[in-house]
Design an enzyme around this catalytic site. Structure first.
Site, PDB file in Angstrom:
ATOM      1  N   GLY A  73     -44.964  25.766 -15.617  1.00 11.15           N
ATOM      2  CA  GLY A  73     -44.498  25.359 -14.291  1.00 11.15           C
ATOM      3  C   GLY A  73     -43.288  24.436 -14.395  1.00 11.15           C
ATOM      4  O   GLY A  73     -43.034  23.843 -15.444  1.00 11.15           O
ATOM      5  N   LYS A  79     -46.585  30.664 -29.731  1.00  5.11           N
ATOM      6  CA  LYS A  79     -46.904  29.223 -29.718  1.00  5.11           C
ATOM      7  C   LYS A  79     -47.833  28.873 -30.886  1.00  5.11           C
ATOM      8  O   LYS A  79     -47.696  27.823 -31.502  1.00  5.11           O
ATOM      9  CB  LYS A  79     -47.559  28.855 -28.382  1.00  5.11           C
ATOM     10  CG  LYS A  79     -46.583  28.935 -27.208  1.00  5.11           C
ATOM     11  CD  LYS A  79     -47.329  28.884 -25.890  1.00  5.11           C
ATOM     12  CE  LYS A  79     -46.397  28.837 -24.698  1.00  5.11           C
ATOM     13  NZ  LYS A  79     -47.099  29.079 -23.424  1.00  5.11           N
ATOM     14  N   LYS A 103     -40.127  29.349 -27.075  1.00  5.30           N
ATOM     15  CA  LYS A 103     -41.040  29.597 -28.203  1.00  5.30           C
ATOM     16  C   LYS A 103     -40.774  30.935 -28.879  1.00  5.30           C
ATOM     17  O   LYS A 103     -40.980  31.077 -30.087  1.00  5.30           O
ATOM     18  CB  LYS A 103     -42.500  29.500 -27.778  1.00  5.30           C
ATOM     19  CG  LYS A 103     -42.886  30.339 -26.580  1.00  5.30           C
ATOM     20  CD  LYS A 103     -42.676  29.587 -25.304  1.00  5.30           C
ATOM     21  CE  LYS A 103     -42.699  30.492 -24.114  1.00  5.30           C
ATOM     22  NZ  LYS A 103     -43.062  29.840 -22.894  1.00  5.30           N
ATOM     23  N   ILE A 148     -47.707  18.887 -22.115  1.00  2.57           N
ATOM     24  CA  ILE A 148     -48.549  18.148 -23.075  1.00  2.57           C
ATOM     25  C   ILE A 148     -47.714  17.806 -24.318  1.00  2.57           C
ATOM     26  O   ILE A 148     -47.132  18.706 -24.916  1.00  2.57           O
ATOM     27  CB  ILE A 148     -49.753  19.008 -23.550  1.00  2.57           C
ATOM     28  CG1 ILE A 148     -50.519  19.592 -22.364  1.00  2.57           C
ATOM     29  CG2 ILE A 148     -50.665  18.213 -24.459  1.00  2.57           C
ATOM     30  CD1 ILE A 148     -51.579  20.624 -22.781  1.00  2.57           C
ATOM     31  N   VAL A 208     -44.447  24.536 -26.477  1.00  9.27           N
ATOM     32  CA  VAL A 208     -45.908  24.748 -26.538  1.00  9.27           C
ATOM     33  C   VAL A 208     -46.591  23.747 -25.609  1.00  9.27           C
ATOM     34  O   VAL A 208     -46.312  22.548 -25.667  1.00  9.27           O
ATOM     35  CB  VAL A 208     -46.464  24.543 -27.968  1.00  9.27           C
ATOM     36  CG1 VAL A 208     -47.955  24.868 -28.011  1.00  9.27           C
ATOM     37  CG2 VAL A 208     -45.707  25.371 -28.990  1.00  9.27           C
ATOM     38  N   GLY A 243     -43.904  30.455 -10.926  1.00  9.08           N
ATOM     39  CA  GLY A 243     -42.977  30.116 -12.024  1.00  9.08           C
ATOM     40  C   GLY A 243     -43.684  29.929 -13.356  1.00  9.08           C
ATOM     41  O   GLY A 243     -43.112  29.379 -14.288  1.00  9.08           O
TER      42      GLY A 243
HETATM   43  P1  NDP Z   1     -36.128  31.719 -15.548  1.00  7.90           P
HETATM   44  O1  NDP Z   1     -36.134  33.193 -15.650  1.00  7.90           O
HETATM   45  O2  NDP Z   1     -36.602  31.073 -14.312  1.00  7.90           O
HETATM   46  O3  NDP Z   1     -34.633  31.193 -15.814  1.00  7.90           O
HETATM   47  C1  NDP Z   1     -33.791  31.696 -16.808  1.00  7.90           C
HETATM   48  C2  NDP Z   1     -32.379  31.217 -16.495  1.00  7.90           C
HETATM   49  O4  NDP Z   1     -31.531  31.555 -17.565  1.00  7.90           O
HETATM   50  C3  NDP Z   1     -31.773  31.830 -15.228  1.00  7.90           C
HETATM   51  O5  NDP Z   1     -31.107  30.823 -14.514  1.00  7.90           O
HETATM   52  C4  NDP Z   1     -30.783  32.859 -15.772  1.00  7.90           C
HETATM   53  O6  NDP Z   1     -29.634  33.021 -14.945  1.00  7.90           O
HETATM   54  C5  NDP Z   1     -30.369  32.200 -17.069  1.00  7.90           C
HETATM   55  N1  NDP Z   1     -29.933  33.138 -18.100  1.00  7.90           N
HETATM   56  C6  NDP Z   1     -30.650  34.152 -18.636  1.00  7.90           C
HETATM   57  N2  NDP Z   1     -29.914  34.765 -19.591  1.00  7.90           N
HETATM   58  C7  NDP Z   1     -28.733  34.120 -19.629  1.00  7.90           C
HETATM   59  C8  NDP Z   1     -27.550  34.299 -20.395  1.00  7.90           C
HETATM   60  N3  NDP Z   1     -27.459  35.255 -21.316  1.00  7.90           N
HETATM   61  N4  NDP Z   1     -26.502  33.441 -20.180  1.00  7.90           N
HETATM   62  C9  NDP Z   1     -26.608  32.463 -19.258  1.00  7.90           C
HETATM   63  N5  NDP Z   1     -27.708  32.249 -18.514  1.00  7.90           N
HETATM   64  C10 NDP Z   1     -28.747  33.074 -18.704  1.00  7.90           C
HETATM   65  O7  NDP Z   1     -36.923  31.178 -16.829  1.00  7.90           O
HETATM   66  P2  NDP Z   1     -37.775  29.848 -16.981  1.00  7.90           P
HETATM   67  O8  NDP Z   1     -37.017  28.696 -16.469  1.00  7.90           O
HETATM   68  O9  NDP Z   1     -39.152  30.091 -16.488  1.00  7.90           O
HETATM   69  O10 NDP Z   1     -37.913  29.772 -18.571  1.00  7.90           O
HETATM   70  C11 NDP Z   1     -36.832  29.343 -19.376  1.00  7.90           C
HETATM   71  C12 NDP Z   1     -37.322  29.152 -20.805  1.00  7.90           C
HETATM   72  O11 NDP Z   1     -38.344  28.162 -20.823  1.00  7.90           O
HETATM   73  C13 NDP Z   1     -37.930  30.383 -21.450  1.00  7.90           C
HETATM   74  O12 NDP Z   1     -37.642  30.374 -22.823  1.00  7.90           O
HETATM   75  C14 NDP Z   1     -39.437  30.180 -21.253  1.00  7.90           C
HETATM   76  O13 NDP Z   1     -40.215  30.844 -22.229  1.00  7.90           O
HETATM   77  C15 NDP Z   1     -39.522  28.678 -21.425  1.00  7.90           C
HETATM   78  N6  NDP Z   1     -40.663  28.063 -20.801  1.00  7.90           N
HETATM   79  C16 NDP Z   1     -40.956  28.315 -19.484  1.00  7.90           C
HETATM   80  C17 NDP Z   1     -42.006  27.689 -18.872  1.00  7.90           C
HETATM   81  C18 NDP Z   1     -42.362  27.934 -17.451  1.00  7.90           C
HETATM   82  O14 NDP Z   1     -43.404  27.418 -17.001  1.00  7.90           O
HETATM   83  N7  NDP Z   1     -41.576  28.683 -16.688  1.00  7.90           N
HETATM   84  C19 NDP Z   1     -42.848  26.736 -19.615  1.00  7.90           C
HETATM   85  C20 NDP Z   1     -42.445  26.521 -20.998  1.00  7.90           C
HETATM   86  C21 NDP Z   1     -41.398  27.175 -21.543  1.00  7.90           C
HETATM   87  P3  NDP Z   1     -29.732  33.548 -13.422  1.00  7.90           P
HETATM   88  O15 NDP Z   1     -30.468  32.465 -12.673  1.00  7.90           O
HETATM   89  O16 NDP Z   1     -28.328  33.674 -12.974  1.00  7.90           O
HETATM   90  O17 NDP Z   1     -30.493  34.828 -13.478  1.00  7.90           O
HETATM   91  N1  HSE Z   2     -45.402  31.822 -19.549  1.00  9.46           N
HETATM   92  C1  HSE Z   2     -45.846  30.649 -20.223  1.00  9.46           C
HETATM   93  C2  HSE Z   2     -47.287  30.375 -19.849  1.00  9.46           C
HETATM   94  C3  HSE Z   2     -44.986  29.478 -19.835  1.00  9.46           C
HETATM   95  O1  HSE Z   2     -47.774  30.975 -18.889  1.00  9.46           O
HETATM   96  O2  HSE Z   2     -47.932  29.586 -20.528  1.00  9.46           O
HETATM   97  C4  HSE Z   2     -45.304  28.212 -20.593  1.00  9.46           C
HETATM   98  O3  HSE Z   2     -44.916  28.333 -21.933  1.00  9.46           O
END
Ligand code: NDP
Ligand code: HSE
Length: 442
Positions: A306, A209, A109, A140, A136, A191
């Protein structure tokens, strides 16, 4: 004789929380997805930062790379799924992917709020799709619902609890009396939190969002920087207790309301009455309440963050892109729902004209006549008090005086509070929290 199925190749950017969920879900539901699509979806590469980091066993080590170009430049990859997070790097990566004719799915987002328009235009120019359901409301399907199911209607207002981390923090502080810091650490461990959790607790994630939802709902893009944004750091256990005693709960509410003065957009903690549906949205759950002209109120509710709920939304986008790809289509639905902008520049309502009831917390010395002084200043600004409570008595120190006002303009409230804070009998800055009351009671 086995049928030869077309394979759709996915390149993942990111191997963290959400990416792991996507790997798992594609594996768990492979058969169903294959039956739905008549094609197989296969992850062929996963870019991360640190190849040696311990990871969930579902993430195949031989697919890992630290070179995003090996995802972006591989002609064999059909869809780039961006789950790395951040803005600048991934913006360049996704522009390269779209220009290279790859479809893109993202949950980012922050990126969409900053560069959504350019990314959508680039996708259209290069005849590919860019989907973002997970950005967002986690699991949902709110984006699809506004963009497709409600395309017939006119949305007048939306109220959202759209940050799972802050909702989890407020719920745990209220229900179990946990401290802010303890619950934030719990949200990160589960997470839910962003890599930089100040994005959550200071309201910026919700504002990003809200910018996306506002564009979809009203056909008007609003810059995140133009959304008045307040997080939950200043909310104290005392506020939560007072809210409870007065018949409310505290929620971080993102709202966009079409008013005669323009769009009233904001992210701020709010008092929500206990008989309002939004007050029941607890923990990591999110909700978006839409008020539409023809269909009335609709409430969308589900897990907002999550691993698996978010992965569910990402994989649904992968399936949607795959359906288009298999039919040689793209761009059937405009990225933000409108082919033409409805307004070139958004007309935002001046916050000072926004009317609401307010909860006020004044710290004042416990002396006869003090409450009278406070009430008389409020009266000068045409602000009437519906309810007032003084918690505790201590003649040697300041005591909190809390009150609920009737409807008042925000500008008048702020002007009155400046006067109250300048009194010799008050200490600390007076805090105000709006009462948000979309008229849907249970
Ligand atoms: P994490 O921090 O768990 O994971 C990020 C991943 O991206 C890691 O594996 C990291 O590598 C990798 N990474 C970061 N920068 C780079 C780069 N420059 N090149 C290659 N790989 C890279 O994040 P999330 O999974 O929690 O979130 C991911 C996205 O999803 C974000 O935009 C977040 O806002 C969105 N999001 C998350 C939600 C949630 O509940 N967590 C819900 C909705 C959206 P490494 O593992 O090696 O560090
Ligand atoms: N950090 C965000 C939240 C993840 O807590 O809602 C989902 O977008």
């Amino acid at each position: 004789v086995g049928e030869t199925l077309r394979e759709i190749h996915i390149g993942l950017l990111g191997a963290g929380t959400v990416a792991t969920g996507v790997v798992r879900l594609l594996a768990e539901n492979a058969e169903k997805i294959e039956a739905r699509l008549g094609a197989r979806v296969r992850i062929v590469r996963i870019a991360c930062r640190d190849q040696d980091k311990p990871r969930d066993p579902s993430v195949a080590r031989d697919l890992l790379t630290t070179d995003p170009a090996s995802v972006l430049d591989d002609p064999d990859i059909d869809i780039v799924v961006e789950l790395a997070g951040g803005v600048d790097n991934v913006y360049e990566h996704l522009l390269a992917a779209l220009r290279g004719g790859k479809h893109v799915v993202t949950a980012n987002k922050a990126l969409l709020a900053a560069h959504g328009e350019t990314l959508m235009t680039t996708a259209a120019q290069h005849e590919v799709d860019l989907f973002y359901e997970a950005s967002v409301g986690g699991g949902i399907p709110i984006i699809r619902s506004i963009r497709e199911a409600l395309a017939s209607d006119r949305i007048d207002a939306l109220y959202g609890i759209i940050n799972g981390t802050t909702n989890y923090i407020l719920s745990e502080m209220t229900a179990r009396g946990e401290t802010f810091e303890t619950v934030l650490a719990m949200a990160a461990a589960k997470g839910y939190a962003e890599a930089d959790p100040s994005l959550d607790v200071d309201g910026h994630d919700a504002a990003q969002k809200l910018a996306i939802l506002t564009t979809l709902a009203f056909g008007t893009s609003v810059a995140v920087g133009d959304i008045p944004t307040e997080g939950i750091r200043a909310i104290t256990p005392h506020d939560l207790r007072m809210a409870d005693e007065l018949g409310y709960v505290v929620k971080l509410i993102a709202s966009a309301v079409d008013t005669p003065h323009g769009l009233d957009v904001r992210v701020a903690p709010a008092f929500v009455a206990k008989d309002n549906l939004l007050s029941r949205v607890d923990g990591v759950f999110n909700a978006v309440l839409l008020q539409a002209h023809a269909c009335g109120f609709q409430l969308f509710y589900g897990k907002g963050a999550g691993m698996m709920p978010t992965a569910s939304a990402v994989v649904s986008d992968v399936i949607e892109v795959s359906r288009n790809l298999l039919q040689g289509r793209h761009g059937r639905i405009p990225g933000f729902g409108f082919r033409r902008k409805r307004h070139s520049a958004p007309k935002l309502a001046p916050p000072e004209l926004s009317r609401a009831r307010y909860y006020l917390h004044v710290d004042a010395v416990d002396r006869p006549g003090v409450l009278g002084q406070v009430a008389s200043i409020l009266g000068e600004y045409d602000i009437s008090i519906a309810e007032m409570k003084q918690s505790g008595r201590d003649r040697s120190a300041a005591v909190p005086v809390v009150m609920l006002t009737h409807d008042a303009d925000e500008g008048r409230i702020d002007a009155a509070l400046r006067r109250i804070d300048a009194l010799e009998v008050t200490v600390n800055k007076t805090r105000r929290i709006r009462v948000v009351e979309p008229e849907v009671a249970t």
